[in-house]
Design a protein around this motif. Sequence first.
Motif, PDB file in Angstrom:
ATOM      1  N   GLU A   1     -28.451   0.301 -37.194  1.00  0.00           N
ATOM      2  CA  GLU A   1     -28.209   0.992 -35.929  1.00  0.00           C
ATOM      3  C   GLU A   1     -27.078   0.335 -35.146  1.00  0.00           C
ATOM      4  O   GLU A   1     -26.217   1.012 -34.576  1.00  0.00           O
ATOM      5  CB  GLU A   1     -29.508   0.966 -35.131  1.00  0.00           C
ATOM      6  CG  GLU A   1     -29.545   1.862 -33.910  1.00  0.00           C
ATOM      7  CD  GLU A   1     -30.928   1.814 -33.293  1.00  0.00           C
ATOM      8  OE1 GLU A   1     -31.413   2.876 -32.875  1.00  0.00           O
ATOM      9  OE2 GLU A   1     -31.531   0.722 -33.226  1.00  0.00           O
TER      10      GLU A   1
ATOM     11  N   THR B   1     -23.567   1.966 -33.897  1.00  0.00           N
ATOM     12  CA  THR B   1     -23.226   1.966 -32.466  1.00  0.00           C
ATOM     13  C   THR B   1     -21.828   1.410 -32.254  1.00  0.00           C
ATOM     14  O   THR B   1     -21.016   1.986 -31.511  1.00  0.00           O
ATOM     15  CB  THR B   1     -24.252   1.131 -31.679  1.00  0.00           C
ATOM     16  OG1 THR B   1     -25.552   1.727 -31.817  1.00  0.00           O
ATOM     17  CG2 THR B   1     -23.885   1.070 -30.201  1.00  0.00           C
TER      18      THR B   1
ATOM     19  N   GLU C   1     -18.453   3.392 -30.884  1.00  0.00           N
ATOM     20  CA  GLU C   1     -17.642   2.960 -29.750  1.00  0.00           C
ATOM     21  C   GLU C   1     -16.168   2.851 -30.128  1.00  0.00           C
ATOM     22  O   GLU C   1     -15.270   3.107 -29.312  1.00  0.00           O
ATOM     23  CB  GLU C   1     -18.149   1.610 -29.242  1.00  0.00           C
ATOM     24  CG  GLU C   1     -19.519   1.691 -28.577  1.00  0.00           C
ATOM     25  CD  GLU C   1     -20.087   0.322 -28.266  1.00  0.00           C
ATOM     26  OE1 GLU C   1     -19.506  -0.685 -28.748  1.00  0.00           O
ATOM     27  OE2 GLU C   1     -21.095   0.252 -27.548  1.00  0.00           O
TER      28      GLU C   1
ATOM     29  N   ASP D   1     -29.409  -2.362 -26.275  1.00  0.00           N
ATOM     30  CA  ASP D   1     -30.214  -1.528 -27.169  1.00  0.00           C
ATOM     31  C   ASP D   1     -31.659  -1.605 -26.710  1.00  0.00           C
ATOM     32  O   ASP D   1     -32.144  -2.681 -26.326  1.00  0.00           O
ATOM     33  CB  ASP D   1     -30.138  -2.019 -28.622  1.00  0.00           C
ATOM     34  CG  ASP D   1     -28.812  -1.659 -29.281  1.00  0.00           C
ATOM     35  OD1 ASP D   1     -28.303  -0.556 -28.991  1.00  0.00           O
ATOM     36  OD2 ASP D   1     -28.286  -2.482 -30.038  1.00  0.00           O
TER      37      ASP D   1
ATOM     38  N   ARG E   1     -23.313  -4.410 -23.754  1.00  0.00           N
ATOM     39  CA  ARG E   1     -23.917  -3.293 -24.443  1.00  0.00           C
ATOM     40  C   ARG E   1     -25.389  -3.626 -24.630  1.00  0.00           C
ATOM     41  O   ARG E   1     -25.764  -4.786 -24.812  1.00  0.00           O
ATOM     42  CB  ARG E   1     -23.265  -3.081 -25.808  1.00  0.00           C
ATOM     43  CG  ARG E   1     -23.869  -1.919 -26.589  1.00  0.00           C
ATOM     44  CD  ARG E   1     -23.112  -1.614 -27.874  1.00  0.00           C
ATOM     45  NE  ARG E   1     -23.045  -2.755 -28.748  1.00  0.00           N
ATOM     46  CZ  ARG E   1     -21.909  -3.271 -29.214  1.00  0.00           C
ATOM     47  NH1 ARG E   1     -20.751  -2.749 -28.862  1.00  0.00           N
ATOM     48  NH2 ARG E   1     -21.918  -4.307 -30.018  1.00  0.00           N
TER      49      ARG E   1
END
Length: 464
Positions: free
Chosen positions: A320, A324, A328, A460, A458
């Motif tokens: 994941e 991600t 980006e 999660d 960032r």
Amino acid sequence: MSLRLYDTSTRTVRDFEPLHPGRVGLYVCGATPQAAPHIGHLRSGVIYDLLVRWLKRSGYEVTFARNVTDVDDKIIAVAEKTGVPWFAVAEANQRIFNRGYATLGCLDPTIEPRATGHVPEMIILMRRLIDAGHAYNVENDVYFDVKSWASEYGRLSNQRLENMRSPGDTPNEDLKRDPRDFALWKGAKPGEPSWETPWGPGRPGWHLECSAMATKYLGATFDIHGGGVDLIFPHHENEIAQSKAAGDGFARYWLHNGLLTIEGEKMSKSLGNVVYLDDLLRRVRPVEARYYLASAHYRSVIDFTPGALDEAATAYQRIEGFLTRAGEAFGDIKPSADLPVAFSEALDDDLGVPQALAVVHETVRAGNSALASDDQRTARDAASSVRAMTAVLGLDPAEWTSSSGGDDLRPVVEALVKVALDQRQAARERKDWAAADAIRDGLTAAGIVVEDTPQGPRFDIRRG
């Protein structure tokens, strides 16, 4: 390589050749919903979902039947103990099963037949068996005559008839011609549900229903029959006996998945060692639970530990995280049309999911290296390939995000996390490191993992 599957009936890995080119008929023994499912039941759901997905990706049109045994000794016992009608016990628990399958991303079966809806088909099958001399009725019970099929009985489970004992499936054992005969139909008893037949009122035996339903929806001969390894004997052995004795070809391949244990013991409500899906979802998200249940080979035993569950979640988060970062860098990443050869070969080799996941993680590592070295083409291709592979496995992060229901609270959580990150950034700008660390630690404790990048922080959400 074409698809090859381990067939329990021959104890070999065989090339899969469907009865009808381009089409596959699959029957899987589903729930006997006397109680809510534990994760062993749901592992079976995930395994056959993986098979269906791979068959479809391989170009087959799949008819997938998964039955519900909605009348049974155990269901009736629960009804008597709780005072709830037997049909309400079965219906309530079956809804929990279906919610569990859906939570883990399992596709709906083509048909989900229930035993109580197929008594006419069972009557026809019993009549065929009686007329052929393989079954008999006595005092409203109907039994399969095992000795009449002695040369074939026991082949699936690799047992000899002389070593078998009575199945103990009826209180009327003394009415049987042979103690090893098994009940096709059980005569009515006070307070129990019953249906009328030419041999008197009663209800189905466990084994009869699957033969009747499988052949109704898939034909007298069909491709694959699946279920847990614990069903090989007596259930699947008896299905074969009654079906073939009646003249049906029945299943051409038999697949059996391994069990899920705790400390080496089979997970069982009677042993009190069950783990439910909600127990998993307190530690991991649904997609991570699916990864855990899917990641071992389907024929292997999984011994459940919280540590193994956490390791599976971490492994999924690596996939994941790469997607991600690629998103980006490049915006929307589409799945590639083709799959890596090694990935396809792994799944073609008896549904080798562990080897297929190894290819996924190798591609993730290569993609992360390409991102670090600014090799944009390699990184984009890797991300596209990872999306294609995880889609086949029902693990594509983009699909899980897009499939969230309208009541999903993730957007609200993301907005609140952004507020906290803005406060953390303000604390860092005024050099209040203690406050900044406290905000980050609080987010971590809540399952929000923050990563500082050159483009800014960032995060999660690691728990569902």
